[in-house]
Design a protein around this motif. Structure first.
Motif, mmCIF file in Angstrom:
data_model
loop_
_atom_site.group_PDB
_atom_site.id
_atom_site.type_symbol
_atom_site.label_atom_id
_atom_site.label_comp_id
_atom_site.label_asym_id
_atom_site.label_seq_id
_atom_site.Cartn_x
_atom_site.Cartn_y
_atom_site.Cartn_z
ATOM 1 N N UNK A 1 -1.685 -13.306 -23.923
ATOM 2 C CA UNK A 1 -1.716 -11.852 -23.751
ATOM 3 C C UNK A 1 -2.449 -11.424 -22.487
ATOM 4 N N UNK A 2 -3.514 -12.154 -22.146
ATOM 5 C CA UNK A 2 -4.292 -11.754 -20.985
ATOM 6 C C UNK A 2 -3.459 -11.803 -19.712
ATOM 7 N N UNK A 3 -2.663 -12.855 -19.580
ATOM 8 C CA UNK A 3 -1.804 -12.987 -18.401
ATOM 9 C C UNK A 3 -0.755 -11.891 -18.390
ATOM 10 N N UNK A 4 -0.121 -11.655 -19.537
ATOM 11 C CA UNK A 4 0.926 -10.650 -19.617
ATOM 12 C C UNK A 4 0.377 -9.248 -19.412
ATOM 13 N N UNK A 5 -0.831 -8.982 -19.908
ATOM 14 C CA UNK A 5 -1.428 -7.657 -19.751
ATOM 15 C C UNK A 5 -1.654 -7.321 -18.282
ATOM 16 N N UNK A 6 -1.968 -8.326 -17.480
ATOM 17 C CA UNK A 6 -2.135 -8.114 -16.037
ATOM 18 C C UNK A 6 -0.808 -7.687 -15.415
ATOM 19 N N UNK A 7 0.276 -8.334 -15.841
ATOM 20 C CA UNK A 7 1.593 -7.981 -15.314
ATOM 21 C C UNK A 7 1.991 -6.561 -15.730
ATOM 22 N N UNK A 8 1.678 -6.199 -16.980
ATOM 23 C CA UNK A 8 1.986 -4.848 -17.461
ATOM 24 C C UNK A 8 1.187 -3.813 -16.679
ATOM 25 N N UNK A 9 -0.080 -4.114 -16.432
ATOM 26 C CA UNK A 9 -0.921 -3.197 -15.651
ATOM 27 C C UNK A 9 -0.359 -3.017 -14.245
ATOM 28 N N UNK A 10 0.018 -4.142 -13.613
ATOM 29 C CA UNK A 10 0.567 -4.059 -12.258
ATOM 30 C C UNK A 10 1.834 -3.202 -12.222
ATOM 31 N N UNK A 11 2.677 -3.373 -13.244
ATOM 32 C CA UNK A 11 3.913 -2.597 -13.309
ATOM 33 C C UNK A 11 3.609 -1.115 -13.505
ATOM 34 N N UNK A 12 2.701 -0.790 -14.430
ATOM 35 C CA UNK A 12 2.328 0.613 -14.679
ATOM 36 C C UNK A 12 1.664 1.217 -13.448
ATOM 37 N N UNK A 13 0.839 0.426 -12.784
ATOM 38 C CA UNK A 13 0.160 0.888 -11.571
ATOM 39 C C UNK A 13 1.170 1.206 -10.475
ATOM 40 N N UNK A 14 2.134 0.309 -10.291
ATOM 41 C CA UNK A 14 3.159 0.504 -9.266
ATOM 42 C C UNK A 14 4.005 1.742 -9.547
ATOM 43 N N UNK A 15 4.399 1.908 -10.828
ATOM 44 C CA UNK A 15 5.220 3.058 -11.192
ATOM 45 C C UNK A 15 4.442 4.363 -11.043
ATOM 46 N N UNK A 16 3.172 4.352 -11.446
ATOM 47 C CA UNK A 16 2.345 5.557 -11.333
ATOM 48 C C UNK A 16 2.171 5.946 -9.870
ATOM 49 N N UNK A 17 1.918 4.958 -9.018
ATOM 50 C CA UNK A 17 1.752 5.219 -7.588
ATOM 51 C C UNK A 17 3.022 5.808 -6.996
ATOM 52 N N UNK A 18 4.174 5.280 -7.415
ATOM 53 C CA UNK A 18 5.456 5.782 -6.919
ATOM 54 C C UNK A 18 5.698 7.224 -7.359
ATOM 55 N N UNK A 19 5.358 7.533 -8.612
ATOM 56 C CA UNK A 19 5.544 8.888 -9.136
ATOM 57 C C UNK A 19 4.678 9.886 -8.377
ATOM 58 N N UNK A 20 3.408 9.520 -8.155
ATOM 59 C CA UNK A 20 2.490 10.414 -7.441
ATOM 60 C C UNK A 20 2.949 10.610 -5.995
ATOM 61 N N UNK A 21 3.502 9.565 -5.399
ATOM 62 C CA UNK A 21 4.030 9.682 -4.039
ATOM 63 C C UNK A 21 5.172 10.694 -3.999
ATOM 64 N N UNK A 22 6.037 10.658 -5.018
ATOM 65 C CA UNK A 22 7.153 11.606 -5.060
ATOM 66 C C UNK A 22 6.680 13.031 -5.319
ATOM 67 N N UNK A 23 5.608 13.181 -6.094
ATOM 68 C CA UNK A 23 5.029 14.515 -6.292
ATOM 69 C C UNK A 23 4.581 15.082 -4.956
ATOM 70 N N UNK A 24 3.941 14.241 -4.152
ATOM 71 C CA UNK A 24 3.484 14.662 -2.819
ATOM 72 C C UNK A 24 4.674 14.983 -1.905
ATOM 73 N N UNK A 25 5.699 14.123 -1.903
ATOM 74 C CA UNK A 25 6.874 14.329 -1.045
ATOM 75 C C UNK A 25 7.604 15.610 -1.418
ATOM 76 N N UNK A 26 7.802 15.840 -2.714
ATOM 77 C CA UNK A 26 8.495 17.047 -3.175
ATOM 78 C C UNK A 26 7.686 18.289 -2.823
ATOM 79 N N UNK A 27 6.361 18.191 -2.938
ATOM 80 C CA UNK A 27 5.502 19.313 -2.551
ATOM 81 C C UNK A 27 5.678 19.652 -1.075
ATOM 82 N N UNK A 28 5.736 18.625 -0.222
ATOM 83 C CA UNK A 28 5.951 18.829 1.218
ATOM 84 C C UNK A 28 7.309 19.483 1.471
ATOM 85 N N UNK A 29 8.341 18.962 0.814
ATOM 86 C CA UNK A 29 9.693 19.508 0.995
ATOM 87 C C UNK A 29 9.768 20.956 0.521
ATOM 88 N N UNK A 30 9.090 21.243 -0.577
ATOM 89 C CA UNK A 30 9.063 22.616 -1.084
ATOM 90 C C UNK A 30 8.372 23.548 -0.090
#
Length: 213
Positions: A19-48
């Motif tokens: 589980x410890x190894x897999x939890x690291x992979x899950x965290x990395x995936x959630x971290x990557x997705x969260x970062x991407x979402x926040x980036x799009x919030x910023x981009x959409x704000x700029x476009x708006x």
């Protein structure tokens, strides 16, 4: 079911030592997705920001004639400048959120950062809707403060209308216009930012479960 869901399902069914190894992979995936979402919030704000700025630049001067005749341009310009300054501050906060999310290195920090991002976006949406509503109310109060000027501007052809009729017609038209604008803005924010916040909230819940385990 997305990749993060697949990771989570596999992780829950694995032996404890894996589980410890897999939890690291899950965290990395959630971290990557969260970062991407926040980036799009910023981009959409700029476009708006660019979109509304372009709209204001392309509006013909004749559109503002009523405001000029009612001596409201000074107030209108003040509200517009203040509005763009506040929006610029929100965009800066979106950018800061994106950079901070990209740099967090543990689950607890990422959870706290997501909470702050959600609040910032909600404040942003509320501010925009409140600005349209309150700005319209203030301008209308100023506009109705001088009945003679209102009568002259709103009834230039000297139709058989008294001041009460002119005020009634003006109020009804303003209320309808304000309602339409607020509904369209709410639908836009609900569709765009609502979808992004929903995805971010999903990541938040997954991280909470991961942190508990």
């Amino acid at each position: 079911m997305d990749v993060l869901d697949n990771y989570k399902k596999a992780w829950e069914n694995q032996p404890e030592e894996s589980n410890k190894v897999s939890s690291v992979e899950i965290y990395k995936m959630a971290h990557s997705k969260s970062s991407s979402i926040v980036k799009w919030i910023f981009i959409i704000g700029i476009l708006e920001f660019i979109f509304w700025g372009a709209i204001n630049l392309t509006i013909p001067d004749s559109f503002y004639k009523v405001y000029e005749d009612l001596d409201l341009m000074e107030y209108l310009n003040f509200f517009m400048i203040l509005h763009y300054v506040v929006i610029a501050i929100f965009l800066y906060l979106f950018y800061v959120n994106f950079k901070r999310v990209s740099l967090v290195d543990n689950t607890k920090k990422l959870i706290n950062r997501i909470l702050k991002i959600r609040k910032t976006v909600k404040y942003y949406v509320f501010y925009n809707l409140a600005t349209v509503f309150l700005g319209s109310i203030i301008l209308n109060v100023i506009m109705f403060s001088d009945n003679n000027k209102l009568m002259k501007v709103m009834n230039p052809d000297n139709l058989a209308l008294d001041i009460k009729q002119v005020i009634t017609i003006t109020v009804i038209s303003q209320v309808i216009a304000l309602f339409i604008i607020l509904v369209l803005l709410w639908l836009f924010y609900k569709l765009v930012y609502g979808i992004l916040l929903k995805k971010l909230n999903k990541n938040y819940k997954e991280l909470l479960k991961l942190n508990e385990n």
